[in-house]
Motif scaffolding. Structure first.
Motif, PDB file in Angstrom:
ATOM      1  N   ASN A  64     -28.107   4.710  -3.090  1.00  0.00           N
ATOM      2  CA  ASN A  64     -26.682   4.688  -3.151  1.00  0.00           C
ATOM      3  C   ASN A  64     -26.714   3.943  -4.536  1.00  0.00           C
ATOM      4  N   CYS A  65     -27.519   5.430  -5.925  1.00  0.00           N
ATOM      5  CA  CYS A  65     -27.462   4.694  -7.225  1.00  0.00           C
ATOM      6  C   CYS A  65     -26.234   4.637  -7.660  1.00  0.00           C
ATOM      7  N   SER A  66     -24.943   4.938  -7.937  1.00  0.00           N
ATOM      8  CA  SER A  66     -23.728   4.447  -8.258  1.00  0.00           C
ATOM      9  C   SER A  66     -23.843   3.012  -8.195  1.00  0.00           C
ATOM     10  N   ARG A  89     -31.345  -0.056 -13.064  1.00  0.00           N
ATOM     11  CA  ARG A  89     -30.485   0.989 -13.576  1.00  0.00           C
ATOM     12  C   ARG A  89     -31.331   2.138 -14.410  1.00  0.00           C
ATOM     13  N   ALA A  90     -32.924   1.685 -15.165  1.00  0.00           N
ATOM     14  CA  ALA A  90     -32.757   3.282 -15.412  1.00  0.00           C
ATOM     15  C   ALA A  90     -33.323   4.423 -14.426  1.00  0.00           C
ATOM     16  N   ALA A  91     -34.076   3.092 -12.937  1.00  0.00           N
ATOM     17  CA  ALA A  91     -34.232   4.320 -11.994  1.00  0.00           C
ATOM     18  C   ALA A  91     -33.143   4.931 -11.130  1.00  0.00           C
ATOM     19  N   ALA A  92     -31.892   4.218 -11.174  1.00  0.00           N
ATOM     20  CA  ALA A  92     -31.106   4.867 -10.633  1.00  0.00           C
ATOM     21  C   ALA A  92     -30.191   6.121 -11.052  1.00  0.00           C
ATOM     22  N   TYR A  93     -30.966   5.570 -12.834  1.00  0.00           N
ATOM     23  CA  TYR A  93     -29.737   7.094 -13.643  1.00  0.00           C
ATOM     24  C   TYR A  93     -30.886   8.031 -13.548  1.00  0.00           C
ATOM     25  N   GLU A  94     -32.156   7.498 -13.712  1.00  0.00           N
ATOM     26  CA  GLU A  94     -33.098   8.920 -13.258  1.00  0.00           C
ATOM     27  C   GLU A  94     -33.371   9.803 -11.937  1.00  0.00           C
ATOM     28  N   ALA A  95     -32.659   8.788 -11.224  1.00  0.00           N
ATOM     29  CA  ALA A  95     -32.739   9.798 -10.224  1.00  0.00           C
ATOM     30  C   ALA A  95     -31.229  10.646  -9.621  1.00  0.00           C
ATOM     31  N   LEU A  96     -30.193  10.279 -10.349  1.00  0.00           N
ATOM     32  CA  LEU A  96     -28.975  10.664 -10.976  1.00  0.00           C
ATOM     33  C   LEU A  96     -29.010  12.199 -11.827  1.00  0.00           C
ATOM     34  N   GLU A  97     -30.402  11.959 -12.647  1.00  0.00           N
ATOM     35  CA  GLU A  97     -31.090  13.326 -13.609  1.00  0.00           C
ATOM     36  C   GLU A  97     -30.422  12.257 -15.196  1.00  0.00           C
ATOM     37  N   ARG A  98     -29.322  11.734 -15.491  1.00  0.00           N
ATOM     38  CA  ARG A  98     -28.677  10.810 -16.240  1.00  0.00           C
ATOM     39  C   ARG A  98     -30.285  10.324 -16.886  1.00  0.00           C
ATOM     40  N   LEU A 222     -35.645  10.067  -4.310  1.00  0.00           N
ATOM     41  CA  LEU A 222     -34.493   9.500  -4.946  1.00  0.00           C
ATOM     42  C   LEU A 222     -34.280  11.235  -5.622  1.00  0.00           C
ATOM     43  N   GLU A 223     -34.665  12.159  -5.301  1.00  0.00           N
ATOM     44  CA  GLU A 223     -34.088  13.018  -5.908  1.00  0.00           C
ATOM     45  C   GLU A 223     -33.484  14.089  -5.666  1.00  0.00           C
ATOM     46  N   ALA A 250     -27.793  14.053  -1.177  1.00  0.00           N
ATOM     47  CA  ALA A 250     -27.605  14.188  -2.234  1.00  0.00           C
ATOM     48  C   ALA A 250     -26.410  13.643  -3.383  1.00  0.00           C
ATOM     49  N   LEU A 251     -25.261  13.624  -1.970  1.00  0.00           N
ATOM     50  CA  LEU A 251     -24.043  13.108  -2.657  1.00  0.00           C
ATOM     51  C   LEU A 251     -24.254  11.122  -2.779  1.00  0.00           C
ATOM     52  N   LYS A 252     -24.740  10.641  -2.238  1.00  0.00           N
ATOM     53  CA  LYS A 252     -25.821   9.316  -1.709  1.00  0.00           C
ATOM     54  C   LYS A 252     -25.843   8.991  -3.121  1.00  0.00           C
ATOM     55  N   LEU A 253     -26.719  10.493  -4.237  1.00  0.00           N
ATOM     56  CA  LEU A 253     -27.709   9.908  -5.683  1.00  0.00           C
ATOM     57  C   LEU A 253     -26.634  10.066  -6.129  1.00  0.00           C
ATOM     58  N   ASP A 254     -25.610  11.541  -5.917  1.00  0.00           N
ATOM     59  CA  ASP A 254     -24.652  11.514  -7.328  1.00  0.00           C
ATOM     60  C   ASP A 254     -23.237  11.973  -6.916  1.00  0.00           C
ATOM     61  N   ALA A 255     -21.978  11.042  -6.645  1.00  0.00           N
ATOM     62  CA  ALA A 255     -21.068  11.341  -5.678  1.00  0.00           C
ATOM     63  C   ALA A 255     -20.140  12.091  -7.019  1.00  0.00           C
ATOM     64  N   LYS A 256     -20.683  13.633  -7.478  1.00  0.00           N
ATOM     65  CA  LYS A 256     -20.106  14.826  -8.444  1.00  0.00           C
ATOM     66  C   LYS A 256     -20.913  15.771  -8.165  1.00  0.00           C
ATOM     67  N   ASN A 257     -21.619  16.137  -7.257  1.00  0.00           N
ATOM     68  CA  ASN A 257     -23.241  17.198  -7.156  1.00  0.00           C
ATOM     69  C   ASN A 257     -22.375  18.182  -6.899  1.00  0.00           C
TER      70      ASN A 257
END
Length: 306
Positions: A64-66, A89-98, A222-223, A250-257
């Motif tokens: 749950n990266c968000s 936070r960096a790891a979460a951003y990375e997982a979300l491809e930010r 987390l990919e 995937a949506l748990k990682l990126d809610a707007k995918n």
């Protein structure tokens, strides 16, 4: 029991649940400790920061990266330039491809402590990705990287041989950050397997592609792209429930995918769950109103639901 003692017990119980892999329960315990801190009105900034950072570690483990990013940001507002929330936070951003934001956090960690290997590894990964994505001008597109004051750099240095500082850190934190951030080798292996899966998809070999994506996710769960790619394979093999599950991950990682919403909508449609399919398409079109494939599917679903 005194509130301070109760808060300490909740934190330690959360740490124990985390070590046992019960991340949801651990997050709930840290949350209760935070609520009790607020109730007593005697909440030190550092103690609150640690609890938010610990809960963020749970969210990161659960994908749950968000929520991880949100808790880390609160922790950093309380105690600026704290290493663990920056890395999480960096790891979460990375997982979300930010990747740009991940790069900034990894670089900030190195200003605080240049010996943190996880941050060096993260900078190397982000540099490679951003160079491929944005070309030689990638640095010019980065957000501002904050300058860490000398006082903050010294703040996080423990005296050599200080067993007390080490013991305190271990007691307050559920797990070493390095174990939560994928290593360079692991990430490269996961990416190699994902690319092999992509090539198999191009050849129409969906079963073998699923095997590759599954192996990749074991190394780097987390990919987000790997989940949506595997969902595409499941769709082609008419394994619709598995496709729904992967899109949900995937949506748990990126809610707007976009791909996750679209492919889950396709799977729901095939499962004759038309309302859920329509809900996903409607959400997708709020994010990307001119998506023609989604518009077409929306029209088909509207006819079915009449």
């Amino acid at each position: 029991m005194a509130p301070a003692s109760r808060i300490s017990d909740l934190r330690q119980a959360g740490n124990e649940q985390f070590r046992n892999g019960q991340y949801g329960q651990a997050a709930a315990l840290y949350g209760r400790a935070l609520e009790l801190l607020e109730t007593t009105g005697d909440a030190g900034a550092e103690e609150k920061s640690v609890l938010h950072s610990n809960r963020a570690a749970c969210y990161l483990k659960d994908g749950n990266c968000s929520l991880c990013i949100k808790d880390c940001s609160v922790a950093l507002d309380l105690v600026p330039f704290a290493i663990k929330p920056l890395l999480r936070r960096a790891a979460a951003y990375e997982a979300l491809e930010r990747y740009q934001l991940a790069y900034v956090d990894y670089k900030t960690v190195l200003q605080v402590d240049c010996t943190v290997q996880a941050a060096h590894d993260g900078v190397n990964r982000m540099t490679k990705v951003l160079l491929e994505k944005d070309g030689l001008q990638w640095r010019q597109k980065l957000p501002h990287i904050p300058s860490v004051p000398v006082s903050a750099q010294k703040r996080w240095e423990s005296p050599l041989g200080s067993h007390e500082a080490t013991a305190k850190s271990k007691a307050n934190d559920p797990a070493p950050v390095a174990k939560q951030v994928p290593t360079v080798t692991t990430t490269e292996q996961a990416n190699k397997l994902k690319l092999e899966g992509n090539e198999l998809v191009k050849k129409g070999n969906y079963k073998k592609a699923i095997e590759k994506y599954t192996e990749s996710l074991k190394l780097h769960k987390l990919e987000c792209t790997t989940y949506t790619n595997r969902a595409l394979c499941y769709l082609n093999l008419k394994q619709y429930k598995q496709a729904v599950q992967d899109c949900s991950e995937a949506l748990k990682l990126d809610a707007k995918n976009i791909k996750a919403f679209y492919r889950r909508a396709q799977a729901y449609k095939e499962l004759k769950d038309y309302k859920s399919s329509m809900a996903d398409i409607n959400t997708l079109l709020k994010i990307e109103p001119k998506n023609t494939a989604a518009q077409k599917l929306q029209q088909e679903l509207s006819k079915t639901l009449k």
